[in-house]
Scaffold this motif. Structure first.
Motif, PDB file in Angstrom:
ATOM      1  N   ALA A 466       0.818  -1.218   0.000  1.00  0.00           N
ATOM      2  CA  ALA A 466       0.000   0.000   0.000  1.00  0.00           C
ATOM      3  C   ALA A 466       0.847   1.262   0.000  1.00  0.00           C
ATOM      4  O   ALA A 466       0.514   2.254  -0.674  1.00  0.00           O
ATOM      5  N   GLU A 467       1.983   1.251   0.730  1.00  0.00           N
ATOM      6  CA  GLU A 467       2.789   2.463   0.815  1.00  0.00           C
ATOM      7  C   GLU A 467       3.460   2.795  -0.515  1.00  0.00           C
ATOM      8  O   GLU A 467       3.656   3.966  -0.870  1.00  0.00           O
ATOM      9  N   GLU A 470       0.760   4.367  -2.700  1.00  0.00           N
ATOM     10  CA  GLU A 470       0.452   5.725  -2.254  1.00  0.00           C
ATOM     11  C   GLU A 470       1.536   6.706  -2.704  1.00  0.00           C
ATOM     12  O   GLU A 470       1.228   7.822  -3.130  1.00  0.00           O
ATOM     13  N   GLU A 471       2.791   6.293  -2.633  1.00  0.00           N
ATOM     14  CA  GLU A 471       3.873   7.159  -3.069  1.00  0.00           C
ATOM     15  C   GLU A 471       3.774   7.425  -4.566  1.00  0.00           C
ATOM     16  O   GLU A 471       4.014   8.546  -5.033  1.00  0.00           O
ATOM     17  N   LYS A 474       1.120  10.006  -5.263  1.00  0.00           N
ATOM     18  CA  LYS A 474       1.524  11.373  -4.943  1.00  0.00           C
ATOM     19  C   LYS A 474       2.364  11.997  -6.055  1.00  0.00           C
ATOM     20  O   LYS A 474       2.420  13.221  -6.178  1.00  0.00           O
TER      21      LYS A 474
END
Length: 485
Positions: A466-467, A470-471, A474
């Motif tokens: 997930a991280e 998300e990055e 962005k």
């Protein structure tokens, strides 16, 4: 030839040619793949298996007009995403910064497809228009097709005419699209030449085409040629996403609209003023249809659902689930979302304008039931085969237990199905006269399917934590928080 007699049940069905519904007591005789007779007190002949339908409801199977079936492999991982987030994290891919979809293997899309279609059958969804937008290679396409044929569902299988982007920022480009067109044309000809587009001998799986192209204005002649080629090769259904853009009129002006076109969503048409009525007129005059997915549209910021607007305007419309990684897999939920959204929106207008309160609701349970059954069949040009309980039609039927915890005490089956039923109340599901769900359980062994589904889904989640997603998301915003696309 298998023969079943559904004895002593209550039939609930929409009526072809109207927005009315019928509820009546009758026996239903199934011979092979067909509803042979619907009468009271049919005496079973030798060799007929009798199914006691006392305190049961017999309805048509539900029809889904827009579903990305393979996405079942990521069920429950994307439920909080907006549409733009989904596009970047899930769909768009290139060799440098690939998305989830771009790294999925043929085996992963195959198990997602099989599990998704079995889920549909469990939920009483017997017919699905599968907008399959992960056909990145011939191997991906064939893997999904094999799983589709193996599932036993009735499917209009529509692989997408598209290719992964070769650049993502500042805006995607598709530099390798020519190579994709070449193999996709060859495959369409191969699939379409097999028994007139029947991809399964009994005709349960037929060939469609999903057609979402981003550079629409720059290559109109190419689009016209490709769609003509597809139609000449027995592609019976062409589907495309339309959310807020002007695609309806582009298709009309290019001479591409027709009764074989199903546009998903069409949220730009919600309460459209007279100035925009030409879009509704283009749909109605051409016989094109809408696949409305209200649960998905309200949650992902597509806009407001148009299903009941379409019904009021005489435009063909059915319901759909859309992304199985995000939304419910049943049409029951879509019927409720569509109906209650339309009612609430109508009531909001009345309150804001200080109008007199209505004597009755503008939209009824029968309207929602029609959208989920006959409306979907009409959208897919299959109403001559499915969508109602009528003699001579294919035996795509559901048997509901009217004594269940959810349905016990319900008098009207139409209202009961739309507002109270769940998949646990569906005892039996027939597709083409074949029982695919019996005694509330799939006939096919689910255990090995879910075992592989969970393992391959976990493999994808390990590749895309997930991280990391998300990055990547962005990166699509500038320092002021504005999107770069």
């Amino acid at each position: 030839m298998t023969r079943y007699l559904l004895k002593g049940g209550t039939v609930a069905t929409s009526v072809q040619g109207s927005n009315e519904a019928r509820v009546f007591r009758a026996d239903v005789l199934i011979e092979g793949d067909t509803i042979a007779r619907i009468e009271e007190n049919i005496v079973p002949a030798a060799g007929v298996e009798v199914i006691d339908c006392k305190d049961k409801w017999i309805t048509p199977g539900f029809v889904d007009t827009h579903r990305h079936v393979f996405m079942t492999i990521l069920r429950g991982t994307q439920c909080d995403w907006l549409l733009t987030e989904y596009i970047v994290k899930m769909s768009w891919a290139n060799c440098l910064a690939r998305s989830i979809q771009g790294t999925m293997t043929p085996e992963e899309v195959a198990i997602g497809t099989l599990a998704g279609l079995l889920e549909a059958l469990h939920n009483g969804v017997t017919t699905i228009l599968d907008h399959y937008h992960a056909a990145h290679t011939p191997e991906h396409a064939e893997a999904a097709l094999k799983a589709t044929i193996d599932s036993g569902a009735r499917v209009v299988w529509a692989p997408a005419r598209q290719s992964p982007p070769t650049r993502l920022l500042p805006f995607p480009e598709w530099s390798n699209d020519a190579q994709s067109i070449e193999w996709q044309r060859a495959k369409i000809k191969e699939w379409g030449s097999a028994d007139g587009g029947k991809l399964r001998p009994d005709g349960r799986v037929t060939l469609g085409l999903a057609y979402d192209i981003w550079n629409w204005e720059s290559a109109m002649a190419q689009h016209q040629e490709f769609l003509a080629y597809a139609r000449a090769n027995n592609v019976k259904t062409i589907t495309a996403h339309v959310v807020k853009g002007p695609q309806i009129l582009r298709w009309r002006d290019a001479g591409l609209l027709g009764p074989d076109v199903v546009f998903s969503h069409c949220n730009a048409l919600t309460d459209c003023p007279a100035l925009d009525d030409e879009r509704w007129k283009a749909l109605k005059d051409s016989g094109a249809a809408i696949g409305s997915t209200p649960e998905d549209e309200l949650g992902m910021a597509h806009g407001n659902p148009v299903a009941l607007d379409a019904l009021q305007r005489g435009v063909k419309c059915g319901l759909g689930v859309d992304c199985l990684s995000i939304n419910s897999g049943d049409i029951l939920t879509q019927m409720r979302f569509a109906l209650q959204w339309a009612r609430g929106h109508d009531h909001e207008r009345i309150h804001l304008n200080k109008e007199t309160l209505p004597f009755k609701n503008k939209y009824s349970s029968a309207d929602a039931f029609r959208l989920g059954t006959l409306g979907g069949a009409e959208a897919l040009n299959l109403a001559h085969l499915i969508g109602t309980v009528e003699a001579g039609k294919r035996a795509d039927l559901l048997i509901f237990d009217a004594n269940s915890v959810n349905l016990g005490g319900v008098e009207d089956p139409i209202q009961g199905v739309v507002f109270h039923a769940s998949s646990e109340d569906i005892e039996t599901v027939f597709v083409d006269g074949e029982i695919v769900k019996k005694d509330r359980k799939l006939v096919r062994d689910w255990a090995p399917v879910v075992k592989e589904l969970k393992q391959r889904g976990e493999d994808i989640r390990k590749r895309w934590p997930a991280e990391v997603l998300e990055e990547r998301w962005k990166q699509w915003y500038d320092t002021n928080g504005a999107p770069r696309f």
